[in-house]
Motif scaffolding. Sequence first.
Motif, mmCIF file in Angstrom:
data_model
loop_
_atom_site.group_PDB
_atom_site.id
_atom_site.type_symbol
_atom_site.label_atom_id
_atom_site.label_comp_id
_atom_site.label_asym_id
_atom_site.label_seq_id
_atom_site.Cartn_x
_atom_site.Cartn_y
_atom_site.Cartn_z
ATOM 1 N N SER A 410 19.137 84.462 86.299
ATOM 2 C CA SER A 410 18.819 85.249 87.492
ATOM 3 C C SER A 410 18.689 84.337 88.718
ATOM 4 N N PRO A 411 19.301 84.700 89.831
ATOM 5 C CA PRO A 411 19.213 83.885 91.039
ATOM 6 C C PRO A 411 17.779 83.810 91.569
ATOM 7 N N ILE A 412 17.324 82.611 91.914
ATOM 8 C CA ILE A 412 16.010 82.462 92.537
ATOM 9 C C ILE A 412 16.121 81.842 93.930
ATOM 10 N N GLU A 413 17.239 81.188 94.212
ATOM 11 C CA GLU A 413 17.427 80.595 95.543
ATOM 12 C C GLU A 413 18.908 80.472 95.827
ATOM 13 N N SER A 414 19.308 80.744 97.072
ATOM 14 C CA SER A 414 20.690 80.527 97.489
ATOM 15 C C SER A 414 20.686 79.931 98.884
ATOM 16 N N GLY A 415 21.742 79.188 99.211
ATOM 17 C CA GLY A 415 21.798 78.565 100.519
ATOM 18 C C GLY A 415 23.085 77.796 100.714
ATOM 19 N N THR A 416 23.056 76.816 101.597
ATOM 20 C CA THR A 416 24.224 76.000 101.910
ATOM 21 C C THR A 416 23.923 74.544 101.588
ATOM 22 N N TYR A 417 24.974 73.752 101.404
ATOM 23 C CA TYR A 417 24.779 72.347 101.066
ATOM 24 C C TYR A 417 25.797 71.483 101.788
ATOM 25 N N SER A 418 25.549 70.189 101.804
ATOM 26 C CA SER A 418 26.496 69.249 102.401
ATOM 27 C C SER A 418 26.433 67.925 101.661
#
Length: 497
Positions: A410-418
């Motif tokens: 189950s997803p608990i965190e989503s975002g962007t990365y570099s």
Amino acid sequence: MLAFALVLTACPTSLGSNTGDGNGIDDGNGDDKTAVNKSSLESAITAAETEKALVTASVDGTDVAGGKDWVTQEVMDAFTAAIAAAKAVKDNTAATQAEVDAALSALNAARTTFMDTKAPGNKTSNFTVAELTELLTAASSVKAGVVSSVDGSDVSPSVQWVPAATLAALNTAITAAEAITEASSQTDRDTAYTALNAEKNNFNTAKKPGTKAVALSGKIYFEYQSKIVFSVTSTLSGTYTASQALYQNDNDGYVLTNGKYTYKEGETGTYEVNEGNLTVTLIPTKVRWTDGNSWTWTVVNEAEYRARTQDMPDGYRDEMGQTNFNEALAAMGFSSVSQCIDYWVSEEFAGRSMSYSFSNDGALFLDGSLPSNTLPNELSGKTLTRINYYSGGTVEFTGGYTYTIKRDGSPIESGTYSLSSDDESSDGGFKLVNLKAQTREGMNRTAYYASLSSYNSAEYYENIIARKAAETNGIFTVYQAEYKLNGGTDEIYVWRH
């Protein structure tokens, strides 16, 4: 080979550096090794060009209408050259901070000479429609962005104000001038010109900056066990102090006073607010120097920081050998130790800009930017197994530079990365990736903060708002994780509970 880079990165740490332990404050500097701030120069160029456009070159001013300023052609040419020189430095991507500062100083000096030299035109009658049109343009420029107020207490310092009657008088004069045509009598032209010029000058003299306290005045930003206190000010600038809760050791935990965190200063400096785009720039004057112990540090100024940094290379050279030492420098993109030191000092003391916002109950949010992508995206399309908190959880990366942390599927965190050139390899073959959460348990920053309304205890914080803000800002900041690609058994450390 990269040990030198790693130690330099890790040891001289300020409170403004995110070390991946969840307690740092994002520095927002990206991977720009020049760390040159040109914002003041850009603003000065814009102001200079605006002022120059309102002035005419003349021999003695007798051909310049009253209400319009003039200078000699010699003064005009000198100011034009100064603006061009400043633009050249602004557009030079290799310009150093010293060159930018020198260009700003030169432009300001030329601008002062220009403003001190200009004089009003001497023509007082027989105005043409063209001259009246020019005056209308000047009046609109003087009026632009100005609001009416009783005393300015409801107006930001970044905005100018005049009494309502002063604004109404200028608007009336503008309307009358706009009605003048080539068919109008000379008397009507002269009357409209004289009235508009008088109201324009009166309006310009009456303008004052607002006195409303800026949004960040006296506010406190909390992020996990860190905080930034902004000084009380009625202008768009002030001072700040960044502090960290004192930590005794792994067994004793945090130092508490009356059940609350005891904070120790870790960084001080000045701040500048841009209320137009809701950003604040922090400019350090003192930063934290950590001598190998994460819960003890010394606060040093730029000269002290440079001196301590300069003491480090000899030890690394002795440990690594001259050849390996030189290879480590070259791998970091430096041709000499002095160049490397200049870079780290510049990184620590460069201004860092962040956007700001507030919750409905007054909690302060600061939002930094991810460093730029300068390395190949080797994480694209990969799913890594989490090997610290919630072992067995996963982190999924996509080619669109987004990630999702899952626990039990189950997803608990989503975002962007570099992935940037500053993300050096660490011990055991692990590398660093920059992460920035956009959602937590399906909620954005504002919604997540609101979801903590069930808290009924301030715990170790000053109040419940501070506790909620500390948790929310800690989750939605830029942080780093360590990963290793093992050909199908890929692993990642993520410092998130």
